[in-house]
Write an enzyme that holds these catalytic residues in place. Structure first.
Site, PDB file in Angstrom:
ATOM      1  N   ILE A 149      -6.031  11.384  18.324  1.00 56.93           N
ATOM      2  CA  ILE A 149      -6.872  11.751  19.476  1.00 56.93           C
ATOM      3  C   ILE A 149      -6.314  11.050  20.717  1.00 56.93           C
ATOM      4  O   ILE A 149      -6.185   9.827  20.717  1.00 56.93           O
ATOM      5  CB  ILE A 149      -8.333  11.297  19.273  1.00 56.93           C
ATOM      6  N   GLU A 198      -8.145   0.695   1.778  1.00 53.40           N
ATOM      7  CA  GLU A 198      -7.155  -0.314   1.383  1.00 53.40           C
ATOM      8  C   GLU A 198      -7.668  -1.076   0.154  1.00 53.40           C
ATOM      9  O   GLU A 198      -8.880  -1.140  -0.092  1.00 53.40           O
ATOM     10  CB  GLU A 198      -6.987  -1.335   2.515  1.00 53.40           C
ATOM     11  N   LYS A 220      -3.204  -2.124  16.820  1.00 50.57           N
ATOM     12  CA  LYS A 220      -4.396  -2.519  17.592  1.00 50.57           C
ATOM     13  C   LYS A 220      -4.718  -3.996  17.449  1.00 50.57           C
ATOM     14  O   LYS A 220      -5.212  -4.622  18.384  1.00 50.57           O
ATOM     15  CB  LYS A 220      -5.612  -1.686  17.172  1.00 50.57           C
ATOM     16  N   GLY A 272      -3.452   8.346   9.484  1.00 50.78           N
ATOM     17  CA  GLY A 272      -2.550   9.141   8.658  1.00 50.78           C
ATOM     18  C   GLY A 272      -1.228   9.370   9.362  1.00 50.78           C
ATOM     19  O   GLY A 272      -1.107   9.179  10.576  1.00 50.78           O
ATOM     20  N   GLY A 286      -5.843   7.263  16.263  1.00 48.93           N
ATOM     21  CA  GLY A 286      -4.688   8.045  15.789  1.00 48.93           C
ATOM     22  C   GLY A 286      -4.294   9.184  16.690  1.00 48.93           C
ATOM     23  O   GLY A 286      -3.815   8.989  17.810  1.00 48.93           O
ATOM     24  N   VAL A 319      -5.420   3.509  18.848  1.00 49.88           N
ATOM     25  CA  VAL A 319      -6.852   3.826  18.815  1.00 49.88           C
ATOM     26  C   VAL A 319      -7.045   5.294  18.463  1.00 49.88           C
ATOM     27  O   VAL A 319      -6.550   6.182  19.159  1.00 49.88           O
ATOM     28  CB  VAL A 319      -7.525   3.543  20.185  1.00 49.88           C
ATOM     29  N   LYS A 377     -10.107  -1.725  18.045  1.00 48.45           N
ATOM     30  CA  LYS A 377      -9.928  -0.523  18.869  1.00 48.45           C
ATOM     31  C   LYS A 377     -10.894  -0.541  20.053  1.00 48.45           C
ATOM     32  O   LYS A 377     -10.534  -0.177  21.176  1.00 48.45           O
ATOM     33  CB  LYS A 377     -10.151   0.733  18.007  1.00 48.45           C
TER      34      LYS A 377
HETATM   35  N1  NAP Z   1      -1.544   4.272   8.722  1.00 48.50           N
HETATM   36  C1  NAP Z   1      -2.276   4.739   9.700  1.00 48.50           C
HETATM   37  O1  NAP Z   1      -2.907   5.786   9.582  1.00 48.50           O
HETATM   38  C2  NAP Z   1      -2.354   4.010  11.010  1.00 48.50           C
HETATM   39  C3  NAP Z   1      -3.128   4.561  12.064  1.00 48.50           C
HETATM   40  C4  NAP Z   1      -3.154   3.919  13.293  1.00 48.50           C
HETATM   41  C5  NAP Z   1      -2.486   2.742  13.462  1.00 48.50           C
HETATM   42  N2  NAP Z   1      -1.783   2.203  12.415  1.00 48.50           N
HETATM   43  C6  NAP Z   1      -1.082   0.946  12.654  1.00 48.50           C
HETATM   44  O2  NAP Z   1       0.322   1.177  12.497  1.00 48.50           O
HETATM   45  C7  NAP Z   1       0.947   0.001  12.008  1.00 48.50           C
HETATM   46  C8  NAP Z   1       1.718   0.340  10.739  1.00 48.50           C
HETATM   47  O3  NAP Z   1       0.830   0.883   9.787  1.00 48.50           O
HETATM   48  P1  NAP Z   1       1.354   1.666   8.489  1.00 48.50           P
HETATM   49  O4  NAP Z   1       0.136   2.322   7.909  1.00 48.50           O
HETATM   50  O5  NAP Z   1       2.531   2.482   8.798  1.00 48.50           O
HETATM   51  O6  NAP Z   1       1.751   0.445   7.553  1.00 48.50           O
HETATM   52  P2  NAP Z   1       2.679   0.498   6.248  1.00 48.50           P
HETATM   53  O7  NAP Z   1       2.694   1.858   5.665  1.00 48.50           O
HETATM   54  O8  NAP Z   1       2.250  -0.645   5.405  1.00 48.50           O
HETATM   55  O9  NAP Z   1       4.142   0.207   6.827  1.00 48.50           O
HETATM   56  C9  NAP Z   1       4.498  -1.025   7.362  1.00 48.50           C
HETATM   57  C10 NAP Z   1       5.995  -1.039   7.512  1.00 48.50           C
HETATM   58  O10 NAP Z   1       6.382  -2.263   8.123  1.00 48.50           O
HETATM   59  C11 NAP Z   1       7.341  -2.926   7.302  1.00 48.50           C
HETATM   60  N3  NAP Z   1       7.031  -4.339   7.377  1.00 48.50           N
HETATM   61  C12 NAP Z   1       5.857  -4.957   7.120  1.00 48.50           C
HETATM   62  N4  NAP Z   1       5.987  -6.278   7.296  1.00 48.50           N
HETATM   63  C13 NAP Z   1       7.256  -6.494   7.664  1.00 48.50           C
HETATM   64  C14 NAP Z   1       8.006  -7.663   7.965  1.00 48.50           C
HETATM   65  N5  NAP Z   1       7.429  -8.871   7.911  1.00 48.50           N
HETATM   66  N6  NAP Z   1       9.291  -7.512   8.300  1.00 48.50           N
HETATM   67  C15 NAP Z   1       9.868  -6.300   8.353  1.00 48.50           C
HETATM   68  N7  NAP Z   1       9.219  -5.155   8.068  1.00 48.50           N
HETATM   69  C16 NAP Z   1       7.919  -5.261   7.729  1.00 48.50           C
HETATM   70  C17 NAP Z   1       7.154  -2.380   5.900  1.00 48.50           C
HETATM   71  O11 NAP Z   1       8.369  -2.470   5.192  1.00 48.50           O
HETATM   72  P3  NAP Z   1       8.537  -1.906   3.667  1.00 48.50           P
HETATM   73  O12 NAP Z   1       8.288  -0.445   3.753  1.00 48.50           O
HETATM   74  O13 NAP Z   1       9.927  -2.220   3.314  1.00 48.50           O
HETATM   75  O14 NAP Z   1       7.511  -2.641   2.876  1.00 48.50           O
HETATM   76  C18 NAP Z   1       6.745  -0.937   6.187  1.00 48.50           C
HETATM   77  O15 NAP Z   1       7.870  -0.121   6.333  1.00 48.50           O
HETATM   78  C19 NAP Z   1      -0.182  -1.007  11.819  1.00 48.50           C
HETATM   79  O16 NAP Z   1      -0.288  -1.800  12.977  1.00 48.50           O
HETATM   80  C20 NAP Z   1      -1.415  -0.144  11.673  1.00 48.50           C
HETATM   81  O17 NAP Z   1      -2.610  -0.816  12.061  1.00 48.50           O
HETATM   82  C21 NAP Z   1      -1.695   2.819  11.220  1.00 48.50           C
END
Ligand code: NAP
Length: 435
Positions: free
Chosen positions: A142, A196, A111, A309, A140, A138, A211
């Site tokens: 939903i 976080e 987002k 999640g 997740g 936005v 969002k």
């Molecule tokens: N988590 C949620 O519930 C959720 C919900 C909605 C939207 N989102 C969005 O989804 C996206 C990812 O979130 P996430 O929670 O999955 O994050 P995360 O668990 O921190 O995973 C991020 C991934 O990206 C990789 N990464 C980060 N920086 C990088 C770079 N510079 N070069 C290459 N790889 C890189 C990391 O590698 P490593 O694993 O090797 O460190 C990791 O695998 C974000 O935009 C977040 O806002 C997340």
């Protein structure tokens, strides 16, 4: 789509954290179902993350590891790039831009990226006929993007009101249940992994704001405009505020609202609000998200579910991949990028309604007599007033519920009230949502 005998959509997955690994898992676990529903096999062919050696609980032996995420954008075995790295700048930005320029579709959960670069990216998407989808960005799991873009497409939307940050909602719900302070509950949430280590974006309201501007762009056909957003977080709320709100029949929720005002301006505002118990938003508890929309023919619609999640977010990513497999290809924000209006924006000053005002003052006679004329001078009338905490030399809390007024009147009055020697802290003001 690969032009081979078996219809296959080949995915390059950038990021293998919560969202990326979750996407990989659904594509494997529900592969047959997905193929039955789309007629297409959706397979991950290439991946990238920062740390190649990390155990992610998924079997990557059949996919290619690329050392640079940008390489996925020109990879010959990738039809669609899933960007699940995060961050509003590089490498996510370059990856998405390059993929679109190369005519590859993109699905993202990011987002922040879209809130800041949405207009440029939607232009690129159209220019290169490469869809850019963001259901996961936005709320997740939903399907709110689909709901606004497709399900409610026949309506003029007048307003959207959402609880879109599970961390904040968990904190507020827990403060209400336990009576603990904001900082104690935040610390527990961090230990439980619900918040976080750096919670600023969540508790400061910025994440909800990202969002909200995306929903506003879809609902009103305007450019996502993160700069013109009024944002307040939940960090100044006390357990006492929540208790007193309860006495007025309301709960306190962090609400992102985007509303089209009568003069056509768009108000985008994230703020803790009092929400009457009669509203479905008041009953969205814990880490859940909920969004209420108002359309001219459909009326009010309400959706609730898990906003973050692994499972919910990956479910949304895969639903976008399935849409791509089905040939869905529309403008990113519902209408062509050059028709997205740069609508004049309104601010919190323009919000009209009743307010909750909490003042912490010295316990001495005459304090209310000092405050009342300031309220009167700014056309604020009092609906009710309560006072809490009388013990020698202790500050007292005064809570005022106002009649209808504007955010501007409230702001100007609070500036003067804060200057009174008897007022010990900046006034806290919360809009009272009547929906
Ligand atoms: N988590 C949620 O519930 C959720 C919900 C909605 C939207 N989102 C969005 O989804 C996206 C990812 O979130 P996430 O929670 O999955 O994050 P995360 O668990 O921190 O995973 C991020 C991934 O990206 C990789 N990464 C980060 N920086 C990088 C770079 N510079 N070069 C290459 N790889 C890189 C990391 O590698 P490593 O694993 O090797 O460190 C990791 O695998 C974000 O935009 C977040 O806002 C997340």
């Amino acid at each position: 789509m690969a032009k081979n005998q078996e219809k296959t959509l080949r995915v390059g997955l950038a990021g293998l954290g919560t969202v990326g690994a979750g996407t990989f898992k659904i594509l494997q676990a529900n592969a047959d179902l997905i193929t039955r529903r789309t007629g297409v096999r959706i397979v991950v062919t290439a991946v990238n993350a920062r740390n190649k050696g990390k155990d992610r609980g998924i079997d990557l032996s059949s996919v290619e590891w690329v050392d640079n995420p940008i390489d996925l954008a020109s990879h010959p075995d990738v039809d669609v790039v899933v960007e699940a790295m995060g961050g509003e700048n590089d490498p996510a930005l370059s990856l998405v831009k390059t993929a679109l320029q190369n005519g590859k579709s993109v699905v993202t959960a990011n987002k922040a990226l879209l809130a800041h670069h949405g207009v440029d990216l939607s232009r690129l998407s159209e220019k290169h006929n490469a869809p850019l989808m963001f259901e996961a960005a936005v709320a997740g799991g939903i399907p709110i993007i689909k709901m606004i873009r497709e399900g409610l497409a026949a309506n003029n939307i007048s307003g959207l009101y959402g609880i879109m940050n599970g961390t904040c909602n968990y904190i507020l719900t827990t403060m209400e249940r336990t009576g603990e302070s904001f900082s104690d509950v935040l610390e527990e949430a961090q230990k439980l992994g619900y918040a976080e280590a750096d919670p600023t974006l969540d508790v400061g309201g910025g994440d909800s704001g990202h969002k909200l501007v995306l929903l506003g762009a879809l609902a009103f056909g305007c450019q996502p405009d993160y700069q013109n957003l009024s944002v307040e977080g939940i960090d100044r709320l006390s357990a006492e505020d929540i208790l007193i709100a309860g006495e007025f029949g309301s709960r306190i929720k962090l609400i992102g609202q985007t509303v089209k005002l009568e003069d056509g301006r768009i108000l985008q505002m994230v703020s803790p609000c009092l929400v009457p118990r009669t509203s479905p938003l008041a009953h969205v508890d814990g880490v859940l998200n909920g969004i209420l929309s108002q359309g001219d023919f459909v009326g009010l619609s309400f959706v609730e579910g898990r906003g973050a999640g692994e499972g919910p977010t990956a479910s949304a990513i895969v639903s976008d991949l399935m849409d791509l497999a089905n040939g869905v290809n529309g403008p990113v924000f519902g209408i062509p990028a050059d028709q997205l209006q740069s609508s004049p924006s309104a601010s919190r000053d323009d919000w009209t309604g009743e307010f909750y005002m909490r003042l912490v003052v010295q316990d001495r006679p005459g304090v209310i007599a000092e405050i009342a004329p300031i309220l009167r001078d700014h056309q604020i009338s009092i609906e009710s007033l309560i006072q809490r905490g009388r013990s020698a030399d202790q500050p007292v809390t005064i809570v005022i519920i106002t009649h209808q007024t504007t955010g501007k009147n409230i702001r100007l009055a609070c500036q003067e009230i804060a200057d009174l020697p008897s007022v010990l802290d900046d006034p806290l003001t919360l809009p009272i949502l009547k929906i």
